[in-house]
Design a protein around this motif. Sequence first.
Motif, PDB file in Angstrom:
ATOM      1  N   GLY A 243      27.322  -5.715  22.660  1.00 52.08           N
ATOM      2  CA  GLY A 243      26.915  -6.865  23.436  1.00 52.08           C
ATOM      3  C   GLY A 243      27.833  -8.062  23.286  1.00 52.08           C
TER       4      GLY A 243
ATOM      5  N   SER B 190      22.512  -8.225  29.327  1.00 50.21           N
ATOM      6  CA  SER B 190      22.178  -8.225  27.909  1.00 50.21           C
ATOM      7  C   SER B 190      21.713  -6.835  27.509  1.00 50.21           C
TER       8      SER B 190
ATOM      9  N   THR C 212      31.094  -9.368  27.583  1.00 49.35           N
ATOM     10  CA  THR C 212      30.466  -9.237  28.890  1.00 49.35           C
ATOM     11  C   THR C 212      31.442  -9.673  29.968  1.00 49.35           C
TER      12      THR C 212
END
Length: 124
Positions: A55, A71, A58
Amino acid sequence: QLQLVESGGGLVQPGGSLRLSCTASDGTLGFYTIAWFRQAPGKEREEVSVISTSGSTTKYLDSVKGRFTISRMNDKNMVYLQMNSLKPEDTAIYYCAAGQVPANVALQGDYDYWGQGTQVTVSS
């Protein structure tokens, strides 16, 4: 073989919000780079957003930056796409895709597994 399932699509008015979810049938979603793609009628499929396994990385399509947020919660075997301030041009079938190439270098062809898609319609 990995199977992905999307959910959360629907009909919403311009300016509204939806949250899409993606999960893996075998519980291994946390091992993959995950991307959201969309395809509108008569148009080619385009990459909307990408998230790395942890994560920490992005990426977003320019037209959705500031409106969409990707997410993940690997312990829940879930990836999400929060879509705010939706516009009619966001109308498309949205697909979740998984690959084993790092998010910072992954290209569209690097995604090996695809969900069946969920319809998002933004209309007044």
